[in-house]
Design an enzyme around this catalytic site. Structure first.
Site, PDB file in Angstrom:
ATOM      1  N   LYS A   1      -1.874 -26.729  17.840  1.00 17.10           N
ATOM      2  CA  LYS A   1      -1.644 -27.757  18.865  1.00 17.10           C
ATOM      3  C   LYS A   1      -2.242 -27.299  20.192  1.00 17.10           C
ATOM      4  CE  LYS A   1       1.364 -25.521  21.435  1.00 17.10           C
ATOM      5  NZ  LYS A   1       1.281 -25.338  22.885  1.00 17.10           N
TER       6      LYS A   1
ATOM      7  N   ASP B   1       0.203 -27.576  27.859  1.00 17.30           N
ATOM      8  CA  ASP B   1       0.096 -26.792  26.635  1.00 17.30           C
ATOM      9  C   ASP B   1       1.494 -26.465  26.096  1.00 17.30           C
ATOM     10  OD1 ASP B   1      -1.795 -25.078  24.800  1.00 17.30           O
ATOM     11  OD2 ASP B   1      -0.141 -23.754  25.362  1.00 17.30           O
TER      12      ASP B   1
ATOM     13  N   ILE C   1      -1.997 -16.242  19.777  1.00 18.23           N
ATOM     14  CA  ILE C   1      -1.164 -17.040  18.882  1.00 18.23           C
ATOM     15  C   ILE C   1      -1.472 -16.742  17.428  1.00 18.23           C
ATOM     16  CG2 ILE C   1      -2.661 -19.082  18.735  1.00 18.23           C
ATOM     17  CD1 ILE C   1       1.189 -19.064  19.098  1.00 18.23           C
TER      18      ILE C   1
ATOM     19  N   SER D   1     -14.054 -14.846  14.471  1.00 16.33           N
ATOM     20  CA  SER D   1     -13.760 -14.676  15.891  1.00 16.33           C
ATOM     21  C   SER D   1     -14.863 -13.855  16.527  1.00 16.33           C
ATOM     22  CB  SER D   1     -12.408 -13.976  16.082  1.00 16.33           C
ATOM     23  OG  SER D   1     -12.196 -13.637  17.433  1.00 16.33           O
ATOM     24  N   ARG D   2     -15.244 -14.230  17.717  1.00 13.40           N
ATOM     25  CA  ARG D   2     -16.268 -13.467  18.433  1.00 13.40           C
ATOM     26  C   ARG D   2     -15.712 -12.175  19.021  1.00 13.40           C
ATOM     27  NH1 ARG D   2     -20.882 -16.407  19.012  1.00 13.40           N
ATOM     28  NH2 ARG D   2     -20.715 -18.688  18.873  1.00 13.40           N
TER      29      ARG D   2
END
Length: 308
Positions: free
Chosen positions: A90, A168, A14, A36-37
């Site tokens: 969200k 979701d 996303i 971010s990993r």
């Protein structure tokens, strides 16, 4: 105009598909870093965690949290404590009560907390709301069915507790519903289908109403193949109003009356920039409350295991 320097935290599908382009397209917003990993973007400073970003990263004003909802509360708290504005993808969290301390932190720090509902910014949602307010409503039906393998490939978090499963996408429909109807709604019954190997539902049927007894039903399903369905049908005393394509197209008795290009995420960032300019917050938890009530009231049925 001073640009709002934004770091994206969590760089999955996303974030790559929607957030990067939206930030680039909105005046007053700029992408300053990524935490971010597992992923990075060439030319953009990268850090493994939000804590590393806040300690060692460049100057930023805000973070946009695109991580799975199970970890967002702690990340939002860290960012607010560091004096940053916070945008929440969200759903805003894995529960309703965990948002209250974040709202209090944002208020005390005079920083923005923005719980986003991108589907509310679909181009035909506001025309639908304006059309419905002058009509007598008879019934509402939501048909929200999509293929999880297409939209959430390999995303195991969605099947864990707090991942919401079919809610979701279903919460997108509920976010539109709670925007376009003139009165608050609540859940009266639900039936949830849980795969035998998952902790979140793959399908759900909901019955809802408002204080006047308006009949509302919703069908959510993650097992749809072929054409996908993101439709809301409202029967009124002046015909049937249909919102299709997730709120992009509005029709009355089959005649299209509103249709425009999708700029949902650009609208989110336009709003975020305006909120951050004054430190105001926007946290509407109505869609999340409906999902929580569906879990509370829902009859649970076990169905075949899900294999991605």
């Amino acid at each position: 105009m001073t640009e709002l320097r934004i770091a994206i935290v969590g760089f999955g599908k996303i974030a790559r598909d929607q957030h990067v382009g939206a930030i680039a397209a909105v005046p007053g917003a700029m992408l300053a870093a990524i935490a971010s990993r597992n992923a990075s973007l060439p030319g953009v400073p990268h850090f493994a965690t939000v804590e590393e970003l806040l300690e060692k990263g460049p100057q930023i004003d805000a973070v946009s949290l695109c991580t799975p909802p199970q970890v967002r509360r702690a990340q939002a708290a860290a960012a607010l404590a560091a004096g940053k504005h916070v945008m929440l993808e969200k759903p805003p969290g894995i529960g309703v009560a965990e948002l209250d301390p974040l709202i209090a932190m944002a208020t005390e720090a005079k920083r923005t907390l923005f719980a986003t509902w991108h589907s509310r910014h679909a181009p035909s949602v506001e025309p639908a709301r304006e059309w419905l307010v002058a009509r007598r409503l008879k019934s509402v039906h939501i048909n929200w069915k999509e293929d999880v393998r297409v939209w959430h490939p390999g995303q195991a978090w969605i099947w864990e507790p707090g991942g919401l499963g079919v809610f979701d996408p279903g919460i997108n429909a509920l976010s539109i519903l709670t925007r376009i109807l003139p009165k608050p709604v609540f859940v009266t019954a639900a039936e949830l289908a849980f795969p035998a190997n998952c902790q979140s539902p793959i399908a759900a049927n909901l019955t809802l109403t408002d204080i006047d007894g308006l009949p509302i039903t919703a069908e959510f399903d993650f097992r749809q193949t072929g054409p996908q369905s993101w439709d809301i049908l409202v029967e009124t005393d002046e015909g049937r109003m249909t919102l299709s394509r997730g709120g992009r197209i509005m029709a009355v008795d089959g005649k299209v009356v509103a249709d425009a290009p999708d700029e949902e995420y650009r609208e989110l960032y336009r709003h975020f920039v305006k909120l951050a300019a004054t430190g105001a917050s926007d946290v509407d938890l109505a869609p999340l409350r409906l999902v929580a009530d569906a879990f509370l009231l829902g009859k649970r049925n076990i169905v075949e295991p899900f294999v991605d």
